[in-house]
Design a protein around this motif. Structure first.
Motif, PDB file in Angstrom:
ATOM      1  N   ALA A  25       0.908  -1.253   0.101  1.00 54.49           N
ATOM      2  CA  ALA A  25      -0.035  -0.053   0.118  1.00 54.49           C
ATOM      3  C   ALA A  25       0.866   1.189  -0.058  1.00 54.49           C
ATOM      4  O   ALA A  25       0.479   2.322  -0.749  1.00 54.49           O
ATOM      5  CB  ALA A  25      -0.904   0.013   1.202  1.00 54.49           C
ATOM      6  N   VAL A 235      -5.324   1.680  -0.256  1.00 58.60           N
ATOM      7  CA  VAL A 235      -4.887   3.000  -0.392  1.00 58.60           C
ATOM      8  C   VAL A 235      -6.033   4.056  -0.539  1.00 58.60           C
ATOM      9  O   VAL A 235      -5.789   5.130   0.101  1.00 58.60           O
ATOM     10  CB  VAL A 235      -4.079   3.084  -2.033  1.00 58.60           C
ATOM     11  CG1 VAL A 235      -3.861   4.459  -2.305  1.00 58.60           C
ATOM     12  CG2 VAL A 235      -2.913   2.188  -1.836  1.00 58.60           C
ATOM     13  N   ALA A 245      -2.673   3.964   6.307  1.00 57.20           N
ATOM     14  CA  ALA A 245      -2.330   2.718   5.543  1.00 57.20           C
ATOM     15  C   ALA A 245      -1.897   1.655   6.479  1.00 57.20           C
ATOM     16  O   ALA A 245      -2.302   0.392   6.236  1.00 57.20           O
ATOM     17  CB  ALA A 245      -1.317   2.876   4.154  1.00 57.20           C
TER      18      ALA A 245
END
Lengths: 313, 359
Positions: A25, A235, A245
């Motif tokens: 991410a 995300v 995240a």
């Protein structure tokens, strides 16, 4: 087996599940902050996983070399994506999806030809931070993880600093927010976008390499099993900000680690309910994010738009 | 008018098919055989078992058998892969996935002169036969080994999905374990995927944390065996002899012996008058489904002797699912002196007492 042991075993296993989500991410956030919608995570994680496994088999006993190879391989393959979307300005969704399919085929082919499939890897020993590791409960959870878990936190601090406290980070974000203005100010759009994609992809490669080299210690075709797509969702869920995240990845890690522990302890819960909990959590957090006012979102203004100098919109 | 041809064509097709079914199926030309592999041929498990069988069948039929790897369970990919072989003159097509079932049914209607076989499929017809092994026989024997070797009496089983063919292996595993240790239990963790080593490792580690000391499996990768070896406990494999991956931990495996089924079946196809079973072929240890790959040197000789005696009994006709069998809730599933019919296996959604699982 008491409840305390159950909780410790569960929470202690959560970081290993969370690390690939967190790193992938973060890699996507770096690229997307420069305005490139990046869907390549699933493919690049496979590249990282294969490169890590292959290197681990060739240089036995050097997991660090394997993880570096995973990062490098994913960066090299991401250059293809960078050329497609930044130089040739192909639709970013289509280019991202094609790179995923390309990587799925390529890794399957190389893994088969090189006979790397199902070969056990030496792995990476957990790092006991003595004497903290001897503290009951806390020691087992926080101070007996593998080195990449600690490295992940350092990487988050470094990327956060780079994106928000340095000139380079400002330029990357400017390119993603308003490429026209950045271009007028003399910031190279092409250079910064390619740099963000390649640098971010090295983290995605590390996420894949972590799965094969550290977590599973095995290469199996298609082994990432859709985890790249969960990173893509993370995300959005984190609204393009690094720390949320990491929190989201930990949430997913805890839930995913809970499922087998509940089953192995023989606790009678409907298993389909258990298997859908990660997705229930996704929906719940999305609703929560949607219900909150949208001013907190850091979605880059030019996300998904190829930049053509002096083009009228 | 092109439309006028259609009834004629349809009549020819259905009529031809009906005649072929009544008299058995005969190929119009010498057999040319091709495999469609679900995964790549070195996947370590399901597909590799077919690849190893293919090489042996080639020798026993004395002809080349070709293959294509990695055909996913999508009609848009199965059809062109099969048709490419058919256009090149191949007239025996062997599939290797449950998800090929419907596409193979369509293909077998479209190409009535081609013989189709499909492993773990659900569709059958005049020129189409699905086949799967009676894996409960070999898993029962592995359960015996596991029950004898467990010190805690707690066995684990990493399984993919709670469907009939998986549920019967779980029940058979526990039945085998109970034969050697009347207090043995089998704790099942379903991963929800056939091929996800991350979830398989998490499941096996959670089992080891709970004091489980033998781990059986019905998932595709050897990950549970590798975890068992790391943790210094035992395991039993599935698909192939998993001692290849975990020589110390893997006590025995329930391994496919497809060549024992495919070689005679393909000889029948070649000879003409092949009669595919309308309910699919369901070979046991005797006819070439799965067999036990036995045993690790850690297993004492008296255990091996007992297991092999049971194997002989099964080959001689012993049925494992013979009543009375009750499920966990106490409902009678197989009456005394009766044994479960094949339909009962495929729809099995119950577990015997001693199996610990989620609902």
């Amino acid at each position: 087996m008491n409840l305390g042991d159950f909780l410790i075993n569960w929470i202690a296993n959560a970081p290993v599940t969370a690390v690939p989500y967190a790193l992938a991410a973060l890699g996507l956030i770096v690229a997307e902050r420069s305005g490139v919608l990046n869907l390549t995570a699933e493919g690049l994680m496979l590249i990282g996983a294969l490169a890590g496994a292959g290197t681990s088999l060739l240089f036995v006993g050097h997991p660090a070399v394997a993880l570096l190879a995973a990062m490098a391989a994913a960066s090299v393959v991401s250059l293809l994506f960078a050329v497609l979307v930044v130089v040739l300005r192909i639709n970013q969704v289509i280019a991202g999806l094609s790179v995923v399919f390309f990587c799925q085929g390529l890794t399957g082919l190389i893994g088969t030809l090189a006979k790397w499939q199902n070969k056990q890897l030496s792995g990476l020993a957990p790092l006991k931070i003595w004497p903290l590791s001897e503290i009951p409960i806390i020691g087992r959870i926080f101070f007996m993880q593998d080195p990449v878990v600690y490295l992940t936190i350092l990487i988050f601090i470094a990327v956060n600093f780079l994106l928000f406290k340095t000139m380079l980070g400002l330029r990357i974000r400017a390119v993603g927010e308003n490429p026209g203005a950045a271009d007028a100010a003399g910031v190279s759009i092409t250079l910064h976008r390619i740099l963000a994609i390649v640098a971010g992809s090295s983290l995605i490669g590390l996420a894949g390499g972590y799965i094969s080299v550290v977590s599973v210690k095995l290469w199996v075709t298609g082994m990432t099993g859709g985890r790249g797509w969960i990173a893509v969702a993370l995300v959005v869920f984190a609204r393009w900000a690094p720390w949320p995240a990491l929190a989201g990845a930990l949430l997913f890690g805890c839930i995913e680690a809970l499922i087998p522990h509940v089953a192995a302890a023989g606790i009678q819960v409907p298993q389909y309910l258990m298997l859908m909990t990660p997705y229930l959590a996704t929906i719940a957090v999305m609703i929560w994010v949607g219900a909150k006012d949208s001013r907190g979102s850091q979605e880059p203004g030019a996300l998904g738009q190829p930049h053509v100098r002096e083009e009228r919109r | 008018m092109r439309w006028t041809y259609i009834p004629v064509l349809a009549a020819a097709l259905t009529g031809g098919a009906a005649i072929a079914y009544a008299a058995g199926f005969t190929l119009p030309a010498p057999p040319k055989i091709a495999f469609l592999y679900f995964m790549d041929k070195s996947d370590g498990g399901w597909t590799q078992a077919f690849e190893e069988a293919r090489v042996k069948v080639e020798k026993s039929l004395d002809q080349q058998i070709v293959y294509v790897e990695g055909v996913p369970e999508v009609a848009g990919q199965i059809t062109p892969a099969a048709e490419r072989f058919i256009q090149r003159g191949y007239n025996v097509i062997i599939g290797t996935a449950f998800g090929y079932s419907d596409t193979f049914k369509e293909l077998s209607n479209k190409y009535p002169k081609v013989a189709f076989l499909n492993a773990s499929g659900t569709t059958n017809g005049p020129n189409l036969e699905s086949f799967y092994g009676r894996t409960y026989e070999s898993q029962y024997l592995c359960g015996m080994v596991a029950g004898a070797m467990s010190k805690t009496g707690k066995l684990g089983f990493v399984a993919a999905h709670p469907i009939g063919p998986v549920n019967w292996t779980i029940n058979a595993y526990e039945m085998g374990a109970l034969k050697m240790n009347p207090k043995a239990t089998t704790t099942v963790v379903f991963t929800g995927a056939w091929n996800d080593p991350v979830k398989e490792r998490a499941a096996a580690q959670a089992m080891a944390d709970q004091g489980i000391d033998v781990i059986g499996q019905h998932v595709d990768t050897p990950t549970p065996q590798i975890v068992a070896q790391e943790r210094g406990i035992y395991g039993t494999g599935h698909h192939r002899d998993f001692r290849e991956f975990a020589p110390k931990a893997t006590l025995c495996s329930s391994a496919w012996t497809w060549e024992k089924f495919l070689a005679p079946e393909l000889k029948k196809v070649a000879a003409g008058n092949w009669e595919p079973s309308p309910y699919g072929a369901f070979p046991g240890i005797k006819e070439g489904g799965t067999d036990i790959a036995c045993c690790n040197a850690a297993v004492p000789k008296e255990v091996v002797d007992k297991v092999m005696a049971e194997r002989d009994a099964i080959i001689a006709g012993k049925k494992i699912f013979t009543g009375p069998i009750k499920d966990i809730a106490g409902t009678e599933r197989v009456a005394a002196n009766a044994s479960l019919d094949d339909g009962g296996f495929w729809k099995m959604d119950w577990y015997i007492p001693g199996v610990i699982t989620q609902k």
